[in-house]
Design a protein around this motif. Structure first.
Motif, PDB file in Angstrom:
ATOM      1  N   LYS A   2      22.733 -38.635   9.440  1.00 50.82           N
ATOM      2  CA  LYS A   2      22.800 -38.566   7.980  1.00 50.82           C
ATOM      3  C   LYS A   2      22.143 -39.775   7.340  1.00 50.82           C
ATOM      4  N   VAL A   3      21.293 -39.502   6.347  1.00 56.06           N
ATOM      5  CA  VAL A   3      20.620 -40.555   5.598  1.00 56.06           C
ATOM      6  C   VAL A   3      21.551 -41.004   4.479  1.00 56.06           C
ATOM      7  N   ILE A   4      22.012 -42.250   4.543  1.00 54.70           N
ATOM      8  CA  ILE A   4      22.933 -42.713   3.506  1.00 54.70           C
ATOM      9  C   ILE A   4      22.240 -43.527   2.422  1.00 54.70           C
ATOM     10  N   LYS A   5      21.020 -44.029   2.738  1.00 53.19           N
ATOM     11  CA  LYS A   5      20.320 -44.805   1.717  1.00 53.19           C
ATOM     12  C   LYS A   5      18.833 -44.849   2.004  1.00 53.19           C
ATOM     13  N   ILE A   6      18.050 -44.774   0.948  1.00 54.36           N
ATOM     14  CA  ILE A   6      16.610 -44.955   1.026  1.00 54.36           C
ATOM     15  C   ILE A   6      16.238 -46.038   0.017  1.00 54.36           C
ATOM     16  N   GLU A   7      15.617 -47.114   0.497  1.00 54.34           N
ATOM     17  CA  GLU A   7      15.268 -48.206  -0.400  1.00 54.34           C
ATOM     18  C   GLU A   7      13.845 -48.685  -0.144  1.00 54.34           C
ATOM     19  N   PHE A  18      20.566 -44.960   8.153  1.00 58.58           N
ATOM     20  CA  PHE A  18      21.380 -43.822   8.583  1.00 58.58           C
ATOM     21  C   PHE A  18      22.865 -44.188   8.592  1.00 58.58           C
ATOM     22  N   GLU A  19      23.686 -43.179   8.712  1.00 54.93           N
ATOM     23  CA  GLU A  19      25.135 -43.370   8.729  1.00 54.93           C
ATOM     24  C   GLU A  19      25.554 -44.260   9.890  1.00 54.93           C
ATOM     25  N   SER A  20      24.793 -44.220  10.979  1.00 48.40           N
ATOM     26  CA  SER A  20      25.075 -45.065  12.149  1.00 48.40           C
ATOM     27  C   SER A  20      24.654 -46.507  11.918  1.00 48.40           C
ATOM     28  N   MET A  21      24.067 -46.790  10.751  1.00 46.98           N
ATOM     29  CA  MET A  21      23.535 -48.095  10.337  1.00 46.98           C
ATOM     30  C   MET A  21      22.209 -48.421  11.017  1.00 46.98           C
ATOM     31  N   GLU A  22      21.663 -47.473  11.755  1.00 42.71           N
ATOM     32  CA  GLU A  22      20.320 -47.647  12.297  1.00 42.71           C
ATOM     33  C   GLU A  22      19.323 -47.526  11.152  1.00 42.71           C
ATOM     34  N   GLU A  23      18.250 -48.295  11.229  1.00 48.76           N
ATOM     35  CA  GLU A  23      17.251 -48.292  10.164  1.00 48.76           C
ATOM     36  C   GLU A  23      15.867 -48.003  10.735  1.00 48.76           C
ATOM     37  N   ILE A  25      11.543 -47.725   9.283  1.00 53.34           N
ATOM     38  CA  ILE A  25      10.601 -47.935   8.194  1.00 53.34           C
ATOM     39  C   ILE A  25       9.537 -46.846   8.245  1.00 53.34           C
ATOM     40  N   LEU A  26       9.339 -46.160   7.129  1.00 53.21           N
ATOM     41  CA  LEU A  26       8.310 -45.135   7.029  1.00 53.21           C
ATOM     42  C   LEU A  26       7.448 -45.388   5.805  1.00 53.21           C
ATOM     43  N   TYR A  27       6.299 -44.728   5.760  1.00 50.26           N
ATOM     44  CA  TYR A  27       5.496 -44.749   4.538  1.00 50.26           C
ATOM     45  C   TYR A  27       6.145 -43.839   3.500  1.00 50.26           C
ATOM     46  N   LYS A  28       5.919 -44.153   2.254  1.00 49.83           N
ATOM     47  CA  LYS A  28       6.516 -43.350   1.188  1.00 49.83           C
ATOM     48  C   LYS A  28       6.060 -41.898   1.272  1.00 49.83           C
ATOM     49  N   ALA A  29       4.824 -41.705   1.685  1.00 46.74           N
ATOM     50  CA  ALA A  29       4.302 -40.339   1.810  1.00 46.74           C
ATOM     51  C   ALA A  29       5.034 -39.545   2.883  1.00 46.74           C
ATOM     52  N   ASP A  30       5.648 -40.258   3.843  1.00 48.61           N
ATOM     53  CA  ASP A  30       6.375 -39.569   4.915  1.00 48.61           C
ATOM     54  C   ASP A  30       7.609 -38.832   4.395  1.00 48.61           C
ATOM     55  N   LEU A  31       8.176 -39.322   3.312  1.00 51.58           N
ATOM     56  CA  LEU A  31       9.354 -38.659   2.747  1.00 51.58           C
ATOM     57  C   LEU A  31       9.025 -37.220   2.377  1.00 51.58           C
ATOM     58  N   ARG A  32       7.890 -37.028   1.768  1.00 54.38           N
ATOM     59  CA  ARG A  32       7.479 -35.675   1.389  1.00 54.38           C
ATOM     60  C   ARG A  32       7.034 -34.890   2.612  1.00 54.38           C
ATOM     61  N   ARG A  33       6.288 -35.556   3.488  1.00 54.91           N
ATOM     62  CA  ARG A  33       5.745 -34.860   4.659  1.00 54.91           C
ATOM     63  C   ARG A  33       6.850 -34.333   5.567  1.00 54.91           C
ATOM     64  N   TYR A  34       7.917 -35.118   5.728  1.00 58.91           N
ATOM     65  CA  TYR A  34       8.991 -34.721   6.639  1.00 58.91           C
ATOM     66  C   TYR A  34      10.258 -34.278   5.900  1.00 58.91           C
ATOM     67  N   HIS A  35      10.136 -34.105   4.596  1.00 54.67           N
ATOM     68  CA  HIS A  35      11.225 -33.558   3.781  1.00 54.67           C
ATOM     69  C   HIS A  35      12.536 -34.340   3.967  1.00 54.67           C
ATOM     70  N   ILE A  36      12.450 -35.652   3.716  1.00 58.33           N
ATOM     71  CA  ILE A  36      13.615 -36.515   3.886  1.00 58.33           C
ATOM     72  C   ILE A  36      14.151 -36.934   2.524  1.00 58.33           C
ATOM     73  N   ASP A  41      21.406 -34.692   5.949  1.00 56.35           N
ATOM     74  CA  ASP A  41      21.757 -34.767   7.364  1.00 56.35           C
ATOM     75  C   ASP A  41      20.577 -34.209   8.152  1.00 56.35           C
ATOM     76  N   LEU A  42      19.785 -35.096   8.752  1.00 52.66           N
ATOM     77  CA  LEU A  42      18.575 -34.663   9.442  1.00 52.66           C
ATOM     78  C   LEU A  42      18.893 -33.825  10.680  1.00 52.66           C
ATOM     79  N   GLN A  43      18.112 -32.803  10.892  1.00 51.10           N
ATOM     80  CA  GLN A  43      18.251 -31.963  12.067  1.00 51.10           C
ATOM     81  C   GLN A  43      17.686 -32.701  13.286  1.00 51.10           C
ATOM     82  N   ILE A  44      18.134 -32.322  14.453  1.00 51.10           N
ATOM     83  CA  ILE A  44      17.714 -32.979  15.678  1.00 51.10           C
ATOM     84  C   ILE A  44      16.202 -32.913  15.862  1.00 51.10           C
ATOM     85  N   GLU A  45      15.599 -31.800  15.409  1.00 52.99           N
ATOM     86  CA  GLU A  45      14.154 -31.655  15.527  1.00 52.99           C
ATOM     87  C   GLU A  45      13.435 -32.694  14.677  1.00 52.99           C
ATOM     88  N   GLN A  46      13.952 -32.951  13.482  1.00 57.63           N
ATOM     89  CA  GLN A  46      13.352 -33.954  12.603  1.00 57.63           C
ATOM     90  C   GLN A  46      13.469 -35.354  13.206  1.00 57.63           C
TER      91      GLN A  46
END
Length: 209
Positions: A2-7, A18-23, A25-36, A41-46
């Motif tokens: 689960k994505v708890i914050k995007i900054e 993520f909810e697990s506190m793992e972090e 870094i992606l490009y801003k364009a990746d949010l649209r490309r990977y629908h985040i 709650d990201l699927q395992i495939e994502q």
């Protein structure tokens, strides 16, 4: 996951927490490309696409770009990737990749570093420098003991004599004050005082040519 914050991370990148506190870094364009989205709650495939394909590929490309300009130690490469926000598992995979293709070789780095700096620094100081670059002392000592004897080319006494040759040292004609300045200069470089005294007393121009 689960994505708890995007900054915002930079002008072009964002940090996903993520909810697990793992972090990651992606490009801003990746949010649209990977629908985040935040709260999603990201699927395992994502997750697999991000953690096993996208980020490892980018980390390897980042390493290759760094290594195009100069050699790096494993510790330096890891520090760069940590600073870029890559997860530990991705960093481990990138480092393993570099070792596999001989792009990364700490033992080779030790040899080249020593050869390029042994005229300016003592073995003791070089060992300290290399440790600060993240190379283990065992690796450093193992390489230096294998390839450089203390009294032969590359060793401390040899380097002291080369330095004395460069400075046109003359044990018979230098004054006491001049000799003390020479000793102080070599000592500041990290050479042992016993080695300095012995080399100065037995200095031979022929040996250093």
């Amino acid at each position: 996951m689960k994505v708890i914050k995007i900054e915002e991370f930079s002008k072009t990148k964002i940090k996903i927490i993520f909810e697990s506190m793992e972090e990651i870094i992606l490009y801003k364009a990746d949010l649209r490309r990977y629908h985040i989205e935040e709260g999603q709650d990201l699927q395992i495939e994502q997750v697999n696409v991000l953690m096993r394909e996208l980020l490892p590929r980018r980390a390897k490309m980042r390493c290759m770009k760094l290594l195009q300009s100069k050699d790096y130690t494993e510790g330096e490469i890891r520090a760069k990737l940590v600073n870029d926000g890559y997860p530990q598992s991705v960093i481990d995979e990138a480092v393993q990749y570099l070792y596999g293709y001989k792009y990364l070789d700490d033992e080779r780095y030790v040899k080249l570093y020593y050869q390029s700096r042994s005229m300016r620094k003592s073995k003791k100081q070089i060992i300290i420098d290399l440790q600060q670059k993240g190379i283990s002392k065992d690796t450093i000592i193992g390489v230096l003991e294998q390839d450089f004897d203390i009294d032969t080319e590359g060793g401390d006494k040899y380097c002291i004599c080369k330095w004395l040759f460069k400075k046109k040292y003359d044990d018979d004609n230098f004054t006491y004050e001049e000799k003390e300045k020479v000793k102080a200069s070599l000592y500041r470089k990290g050479f042992q005082i016993n080695d300095i005294n012995q080399c100065m007393h037995n200095f031979s121009w022929k040996k250093c040519k």
